[in-house]
Structure formats: structure tokens, C-alpha cells
Design an enzyme around this catalytic site. Sequence first.
Site, mmCIF file in Angstrom:
data_model
loop_
_atom_site.group_PDB
_atom_site.id
_atom_site.type_symbol
_atom_site.label_atom_id
_atom_site.label_comp_id
_atom_site.label_asym_id
_atom_site.label_seq_id
_atom_site.Cartn_x
_atom_site.Cartn_y
_atom_site.Cartn_z
ATOM 1 N N ASP A 117 -6.242 -3.781 1.510
ATOM 2 C CA ASP A 117 -5.018 -3.545 0.798
ATOM 3 C C ASP A 117 -4.197 -4.698 0.699
ATOM 4 O OD1 ASP A 117 -4.786 -1.927 3.380
ATOM 5 O OD2 ASP A 117 -2.943 -2.740 3.195
ATOM 6 N N TYR B 12 -6.448 6.850 13.146
ATOM 7 C CA TYR B 12 -6.751 5.612 12.459
ATOM 8 C C TYR B 12 -7.770 4.857 12.529
ATOM 9 C CZ TYR B 12 -6.563 0.945 11.031
ATOM 10 O OH TYR B 12 -6.831 -0.313 10.639
ATOM 11 N N HIS C 92 -2.307 1.007 16.568
ATOM 12 C CA HIS C 92 -1.394 1.430 15.192
ATOM 13 C C HIS C 92 -0.190 2.173 15.549
ATOM 14 C CE1 HIS C 92 -1.648 2.236 10.852
ATOM 15 N NE2 HIS C 92 -2.615 1.171 10.861
ATOM 16 N N ARG D 287 -13.468 -5.753 15.299
ATOM 17 C CA ARG D 287 -12.373 -4.651 15.787
ATOM 18 C C ARG D 287 -13.225 -3.370 15.979
ATOM 19 N NH1 ARG D 287 -7.884 -2.149 12.141
ATOM 20 N NH2 ARG D 287 -9.374 -0.861 11.686
ATOM 21 N N HIS E 170 -14.156 -5.084 10.840
ATOM 22 C CA HIS E 170 -14.025 -3.785 11.423
ATOM 23 C C HIS E 170 -15.064 -3.097 11.602
ATOM 24 C CE1 HIS E 170 -9.566 -2.964 9.186
ATOM 25 N NE2 HIS E 170 -9.808 -4.256 9.964
ATOM 26 N N GLU F 212 -7.918 -11.658 9.694
ATOM 27 C CA GLU F 212 -8.811 -10.621 9.591
ATOM 28 C C GLU F 212 -9.581 -10.251 8.249
ATOM 29 O OE1 GLU F 212 -6.081 -7.184 9.621
ATOM 30 O OE2 GLU F 212 -7.817 -5.730 9.395
ATOM 31 N N ASN G 207 0.819 -1.398 -0.043
ATOM 32 C CA ASN G 207 0.022 -0.022 -0.233
ATOM 33 C C ASN G 207 0.853 1.324 -0.023
ATOM 34 O OD1 ASN G 207 -2.181 1.404 -0.148
ATOM 35 N ND2 ASN G 207 -3.106 0.728 1.845
ATOM 36 N N GLU H 249 -3.745 -4.380 19.681
ATOM 37 C CA GLU H 249 -2.806 -4.391 18.437
ATOM 38 C C GLU H 249 -1.975 -3.387 18.264
ATOM 39 O OE1 GLU H 249 -4.892 -4.925 14.753
ATOM 40 O OE2 GLU H 249 -3.133 -4.823 13.514
ATOM 41 N N ASP I 215 -7.356 -1.659 17.384
ATOM 42 C CA ASP I 215 -5.683 -1.397 16.985
ATOM 43 C C ASP I 215 -5.105 0.025 17.353
ATOM 44 O OD1 ASP I 215 -4.574 -1.739 13.314
ATOM 45 O OD2 ASP I 215 -3.596 -1.287 15.213
ATOM 46 N N TRP J 130 2.227 6.928 12.031
ATOM 47 C CA TRP J 130 0.694 6.752 11.565
ATOM 48 C C TRP J 130 0.197 5.572 11.922
ATOM 49 C CZ3 TRP J 130 -1.855 3.834 7.781
ATOM 50 C CH2 TRP J 130 -3.250 4.205 7.682
ATOM 51 N N GLU K 231 2.091 -6.878 11.435
ATOM 52 C CA GLU K 231 1.364 -6.551 9.906
ATOM 53 C C GLU K 231 2.406 -6.124 9.149
ATOM 54 O OE1 GLU K 231 -2.092 -4.594 10.935
ATOM 55 O OE2 GLU K 231 -1.150 -2.737 9.896
ATOM 56 N N ARG L 266 0.978 -11.152 13.442
ATOM 57 C CA ARG L 266 0.088 -10.459 12.445
ATOM 58 C C ARG L 266 0.781 -10.584 10.916
ATOM 59 N NH1 ARG L 266 -4.446 -8.914 11.790
ATOM 60 N NH2 ARG L 266 -4.272 -6.972 11.618
HETATM 61 C C1 CS2 Z 1 -4.549 -1.920 9.833
HETATM 62 C C2 CS2 Z 1 -4.350 -1.840 8.347
HETATM 63 O O1 CS2 Z 1 -6.153 -3.776 9.431
HETATM 64 C C3 CS2 Z 1 -5.276 -3.234 10.005
HETATM 65 O O2 CS2 Z 1 -4.921 -4.091 11.365
HETATM 66 O O3 CS2 Z 1 -3.193 -1.759 10.693
HETATM 67 O O4 CS2 Z 1 -5.707 -1.032 8.004
HETATM 68 C C4 CS2 Z 1 -3.296 -0.929 7.995
HETATM 69 O O5 CS2 Z 1 -3.653 0.434 8.507
HETATM 70 C C5 CS2 Z 1 -3.358 -0.795 6.429
HETATM 71 O O6 CS2 Z 1 -3.279 -2.250 5.983
HETATM 72 C C6 CS2 Z 1 -2.202 -0.152 5.790
HETATM 73 O O7 CS2 Z 1 -2.239 -0.146 4.516
HETATM 74 MG MG MG Z 2 -3.171 -3.054 12.434
#
Ligand code: CS2
Ligand code: MG
Length: 405
Positions: free
Chosen positions: A319, A161, A215, A149, A124, A342, A39, A239, A213, A405, A265, A286
Amino acid sequence: MTDTIVAADVIVTSPGRNYVVLKITTADGVVGWGDATLNGRELSVASYLRDHVCPMLVGRDASRIEDTWQLLYRGAYWRRGPVTMAAIGAVDVALWDIKGKTLGQPVYQLLGGAVRDRVLTYTHASAWDTPALLDAVDARREQGFRAVRAQSGVPGLDTVYGVHRDVAGYEPASRGAGPVEETWDTAAYLRHAPRALQAVRDHVGPELALLHDAHHRLTPQQAARLGKELEPVDLFWLEDVTPAENQEVLRLVRQHTTTPLAIGEVFTTVFDCHQLITEQLIDYVRTAVVHAGGISHLRKILALAEVYQVKGAPHGPSDVSPVSFGASVHVGLATYAFAIQEYMGYPDLVHEVFPHSWSYGDGYLHPGDAPGVGVELDEALAAKYPYEPAYLPVARRLDGTLTDW
Ligand code: CS2
Ligand code: MG
């Protein structure tokens, strides 16, 4: 029958958001699909594949998945990192797809068969204020999800976020020539998040698995404080509580809270999370098929995780394309150290561009029994949606300091 690779092509398509697809074709006309979507840096991986990897693949034996993985990992000299590992991941998934199609077996059977009947999934629910968040969580429960989530807005901020104040839905990357800048205020978040998540727990009762999350935005001390404050909410996990390149910082968090932790992730190899796993600093890892070197490497990460009672919970936002998503569900069905997948969901157009055999129902996923990964690309439809530049945001604190971010 020859598994000789005769073509390796990269297709970048953008049915609502950008995806990078790898198409590998054998002399027998068997096509394997891989996902190389990173992404905000899609074209970097497309070039890595087109300019450096695809020419090496032509003439190779597609059945030699592990040898190809080692060639692309050790043979590049410069190892690891998201671009390299997404490219390797795409090749790996495409070769598993070819092997399954050649043998007439779904990939999960090639991985040792099903270790469970179905794969638990979470999705989500996001909203700016708490009443709307409760409605968003309820809407997901009505779709049958057993794990949700929850992401809330923060008073005093315009975007955080996972949530925009004025925009319905949520797509992390925004189209344009560069990233947008968002303002972040950790203190405001720490004042609000515990209240919002407690309100969700009070609303849904004790059964629904709730996830959140953070983030990457907290210091270890702030993460420890939040984890401790959230213990009464009984989260399934909290998370990305703090950036974890320095894996040992999670020791401080772990000392102060029993709230389960999920990280990984943004990690691309077992080396990025080796200490988190072996010191049991996390409960869920993750790492995603697409960003961590494909099915082959994710299985190695989860083999290590099994030794330490850590479980896989691969990244699965919009993504991560349906190709990687499908591959991840195969891993989830066949891997013991696996907890949950997820599933952010995709718009109808993406489902059309990527016809697939994986399915969702009653809070669970199944990869289907189509040979290979079970996800194809409708190339004619994909060609109608050319790449458009899009970037993930960057964040700055109230004083203008750039932050995670
Ligand atoms: C996030 C994602 O899904 C998640 O746990 O952390 O939405 C992440 O922000 C995006 O995949 C970034 O491209
Ligand atoms: Mg995440």
C-alpha cells in the site's frame, strides 16, 4: 524556463488495490508525480489535496520545495496526522521529481549523491504453519533476498497480522463497505511465535537476516518478554512490539531485551518519534516517504536519527505505491543513517500502471538514474481501474474488547 505550476491533479486508481496519485504540471510541461496513499482512508487524502491544497499550488514556483513544505505544514494551522502529512508528502515528492527532471538528475544526486552502492532490502514470508513458513522463507532466499520477515499463523486463530489461514498471499485491506473484524489472542501468539521463529532460524542458519512484525499488539511487559525470548533467534529486528504514541513505554522494553527494535510506520512527523530516537529506545525508525511528509521531512528525521545511531528502515508494503517506493530508494541511496528498505513486492499490473526505473537484484535495490524519482503513471491504464472501497481490519480480543490490529 519557468517552474510555475499550472496544474495539480489527483488521480485515484485501483489496479488490485487503491492508490492516490498527485500530478503536478509546470508551465514548461514538466510533470512531477507524488503518492498520497493512506490505506483505508484514500478518499480523505484525495479530498484534502483536491479541495484545499491543489488550488494553492497553481501559480507557485515548483522549484521552492522547502517553502512549499513549510506553507503546507505551518500554513494549515492544524498540523500533523496521517491525512495532512500524506498530502504534504505527495506534494513534496512531486516537486523533487520536477526538480530532478528539470535539472536532468536523479533525486539521489540532488540529495548529495550516493553514500552506498545499493540499498539492502527485505521482503515478506508468511504461512499459516511452520513447515509452510520454512518453504516461504526458502522461496524468498531463492529470489536472492538476504533479509526476510517471517510471519506465522497462530494455532486457535483464523487470521493474524500478515497471514490468513485459508488465503494465499496477503493484502492487508479487504474490499467492502467497512472493516472486517478479526479475533486476536495475545496469549496464544506469545506461546507460538518464539517456537515458530526459532524453527525458522534453525532451518536457515545464522546468516540470513530475520525480521518479525508484532504489529502493535503487545503491552510493554509482553513486548519485553517476547524480545527476551527471541534473543537466541538473533533477529535483525522485532517490529512494532507495542503501540508507541506514548514513546516512553519503550523504556521498559529496552531495559529487558537486546533484541533490536523497529517502530515508526504509523508515525507522520519527527515529533512522533523524537523521544524514541533521542533516548535510543529503538534501533530502526520506520517512517515512510508517503506518510511522513515526503523526502524533505524523512531526511530531517534521519538526520536526527544519525546523531543517535538510529537507522532508517522505511515502510514499504503493497500500500506504499511505486512512486513513494522509488522516492524511498533514492533516500536510501543518499542517506547515511539508513539500514534497509522494506519491499513487499507488487503484482505485474501495478508495475505496468507505474513504469519505474528502480530495480531489485540479489537482495538489493537501486533507484536507477532516470531524472527525478524515476516513476511515472500510465494514466490511460490507471483510468481502467477506478477506486473501490477497501478497509484495514479491526481486531477484537476473545472477550470482544477492541484491540490494536
Ligand atoms: C506492515 C504493513 O509492512 C509492514 O510492516 O505493518 O503491512 C501494514 O500492516 C500495512 O501497511 C497497513 O496498511
Ligand atoms: Mg509493520
